[in-house]
Write a protein that holds these residues in place. Structure first.
Motif, PDB file in Angstrom:
ATOM      1  N   GLY A 343       0.827  -1.199   0.000  1.00  0.00           N
ATOM      2  CA  GLY A 343       0.000   0.000   0.000  1.00  0.00           C
ATOM      3  C   GLY A 343       0.864   1.252   0.000  1.00  0.00           C
ATOM      4  O   GLY A 343       2.048   1.206  -0.357  1.00  0.00           O
ATOM      5  N   ASP A 344       0.296   2.376   0.409  1.00  0.00           N
ATOM      6  CA  ASP A 344       1.137   3.567   0.548  1.00  0.00           C
ATOM      7  C   ASP A 344       1.875   3.466   1.894  1.00  0.00           C
ATOM      8  O   ASP A 344       1.617   2.560   2.691  1.00  0.00           O
ATOM      9  N   LYS A 345       2.764   4.423   2.125  1.00  0.00           N
ATOM     10  CA  LYS A 345       3.667   4.315   3.271  1.00  0.00           C
ATOM     11  C   LYS A 345       2.897   4.165   4.580  1.00  0.00           C
ATOM     12  O   LYS A 345       3.224   3.336   5.442  1.00  0.00           O
ATOM     13  N   GLN A 346       1.840   4.964   4.714  1.00  0.00           N
ATOM     14  CA  GLN A 346       1.070   4.929   5.953  1.00  0.00           C
ATOM     15  C   GLN A 346       0.326   3.600   6.127  1.00  0.00           C
ATOM     16  O   GLN A 346       0.340   3.009   7.205  1.00  0.00           O
ATOM     17  N   GLN A 347      -0.311   3.148   5.046  1.00  0.00           N
ATOM     18  CA  GLN A 347      -1.027   1.858   5.114  1.00  0.00           C
ATOM     19  C   GLN A 347      -0.087   0.722   5.480  1.00  0.00           C
ATOM     20  O   GLN A 347      -0.405  -0.113   6.333  1.00  0.00           O
ATOM     21  N   ASN A 348       1.095   0.714   4.852  1.00  0.00           N
ATOM     22  CA  ASN A 348       2.072  -0.339   5.165  1.00  0.00           C
ATOM     23  C   ASN A 348       2.466  -0.262   6.635  1.00  0.00           C
ATOM     24  O   ASN A 348       2.539  -1.283   7.315  1.00  0.00           O
ATOM     25  N   GLY A 349       2.707   0.955   7.108  1.00  0.00           N
ATOM     26  CA  GLY A 349       3.107   1.142   8.496  1.00  0.00           C
ATOM     27  C   GLY A 349       2.036   0.647   9.455  1.00  0.00           C
ATOM     28  O   GLY A 349       2.328  -0.025  10.445  1.00  0.00           O
ATOM     29  N   GLU A 350       0.778   0.972   9.143  1.00  0.00           N
ATOM     30  CA  GLU A 350      -0.323   0.556  10.016  1.00  0.00           C
ATOM     31  C   GLU A 350      -0.446  -0.960  10.070  1.00  0.00           C
ATOM     32  O   GLU A 350      -0.599  -1.547  11.144  1.00  0.00           O
ATOM     33  N   ILE A 351      -0.368  -1.565   8.922  1.00  0.00           N
ATOM     34  CA  ILE A 351      -0.551  -3.019   8.881  1.00  0.00           C
ATOM     35  C   ILE A 351       0.617  -3.713   9.589  1.00  0.00           C
ATOM     36  O   ILE A 351       0.424  -4.693  10.319  1.00  0.00           O
ATOM     37  N   ILE A 352       1.798  -3.170   9.433  1.00  0.00           N
ATOM     38  CA  ILE A 352       2.972  -3.744  10.102  1.00  0.00           C
ATOM     39  C   ILE A 352       2.797  -3.624  11.617  1.00  0.00           C
ATOM     40  O   ILE A 352       3.104  -4.551  12.370  1.00  0.00           O
ATOM     41  N   GLU A 353       2.247  -2.496  12.047  1.00  0.00           N
ATOM     42  CA  GLU A 353       2.023  -2.308  13.485  1.00  0.00           C
ATOM     43  C   GLU A 353       1.043  -3.361  14.029  1.00  0.00           C
ATOM     44  O   GLU A 353       1.274  -3.942  15.093  1.00  0.00           O
TER      45      GLU A 353
END
Ligand code: PLP
Length: 370
Positions: A343-353
């Motif tokens: 996804g975009d940077k934020q989506q990737n970050g959220e899912i990783i979290e």
């Protein structure tokens, strides 16, 4: 009344869960869908203008031959106009090829696991399906060659492969093409072509002159961000394309889709920006996997298959309840993995979290029970 017996054992395609359904089911406002390898940045802004202009002509049938798109795309790709066939998504080109070549008494060779539509269409046509297991996520080209016999009609190569993200390098492709008997059609499905960065990825178009038994599939659904409009294409020898054209529905691609695709090709800056961001997104996931010691396949596409060594359906459900739709590996032949679209940077970050939290909790429980 009885339908073809081969339909009895087939299920309709199971797509990623629709956003609206998940919102309703779990009472969520925000949903992030990273399940179907769609482009998180949408499509080129110029596409919308093209669609609006075309909306003036909705009463007219489309040009089944897609003359204008054909002209522009052939120029862009450096092929002849007669080398192209358009489909209602590249899915439909898979269907056209299957209808054209496969029937009872023939067989077709493909990897396992790979994109499911090759098998699906082959079963409908009554052909024997010969699946050759992947080797570490890669096509086992030697075994695929061995599976070919006099009744083999099509060999499917998916590169980068869905769902592993692995690709077939130039040398392997060359060796394979040199050894495949000329009565066998080789289909190179390159749905993620625009995302590939590997320098030894073969420019398969340059092999068309030498191999009239090669067809390349590409699509506007992934990097170009036009999945809703259903338009993809095949590139092959002129004689072969002419031979399969009658198996195509007369008005299979819409006016809107053709207009959108024409606008999309002209904006290559959009494509390069998206693939650059995709690379950065992949790196976010690589970093996460390395930190957590998770096994993953390096990907040349806009998705990543990660092995969590746990029931993928539980992980899938955990993310789903929090508004993140990914693909459970259980349906893809990898029951302990998730396939996540970048996804975009934020989506990737959220899912990783969320994944970090899940791993932390499941890790803690293990310690408590010891
Ligand atoms: C998504 C996908 C396709 C189908 O794309 P459409 O053009 O939308 O039909 C074909 N092959 C592979 C490997 C894919 O992942």
């Amino acid at each position: 009344m009885e339908a073809k017996s081969q339909l009895l054992n087939l299920k309709p395609y199971q797509p990623g869960k629709p956003i609206e359904e998940v919102k309703r089911e779990y009472g969520l406002d925000k949903i992030v869908k990273l399940a179907s390898n769609e482009n998180p940045y949408g499509s080129s802004p110029s596409v919308k203008d093209a669609i609006v202009s075309e909306a003036a002509h909705l009463g007219l049938y489309p040009d089944g031959y897609s003359a204008e798109l054909r002209e522009e795309l052939s120029e862009f790709l450096g092929v002849k106009k007669g080398n192209l066939i358009f489909g209602n998504g590249s899915d439909e080109v898979v269907q056209i090829l299957s209808r054209s070549f496969l029937h009872e008494g023939t067989n077709t060779v493909m990897a396992a696991n790979t994109f499911p539509q090759y098998k699906h269409n082959a079963v409908i046509e009554g052909a024997e399906v010969r699946e050759v297991p992947l080797l570490n996520g890669e096509h086992d080209l030697n075994e695929m060659l061995k599976a070919i016999d006099g009744q083999t009609k099509i060999v499917w190569l998916c590169s980068p492969n869905n769902p592993t993200g692995h690709y077939i390098d130039q040398k392997s492709f060359e060796t394979f093409m040199a050894e495949v008997p000329p009565h066998v059609l080789v289909v190179s499905d390159e749905a993620y072509y625009e995302y590939v960065e590997a320098e030894d990825f073969p420019e398969t178009i340059t092999y068309l002159d030498r191999y009239p038994n090669l067809v390349i599939l590409r699509t506007f659904s992934k990097a170009y961000g036009l999945a809703a409009l259903r338009i993809g294409y095949g590139i092959g020898d002129e004689k072969l394309i002419t031979a399969i054209e009658p198996a195509r529905e007369p008005f299979n691609t819409s006016r809107i889709a053709q207009a959108a695709a024409r606008a999309a090709i002209k904006d290559q800056d959009f494509i390069s920006t998206c693939s650059e961001r995709n690379r950065e997104g992949l790196q976010q996931f690589y970093d996460f996997c390395q930190k957590r010691g998770l096994v993953y396949y390096p990907s040349q596409a806009n998705f990543i298959l990660i092995d969590f060594k746990e029931d993928s359906n539980l992980l899938f459900q955990h993310l789903l309840e929090r508004g993140y739709i990914v693909r459970s590996g259980s349906a893809l032949g990898f029951p302990t993995s998730l396939r996540i679209t970048i996804g975009d940077k934020q989506q990737n970050g959220e899912i990783i979290e969320h994944l970090e939290n899940y791993l932390l909790v499941s890790g803690n429980t293990e310690k408590e029970t010891v």
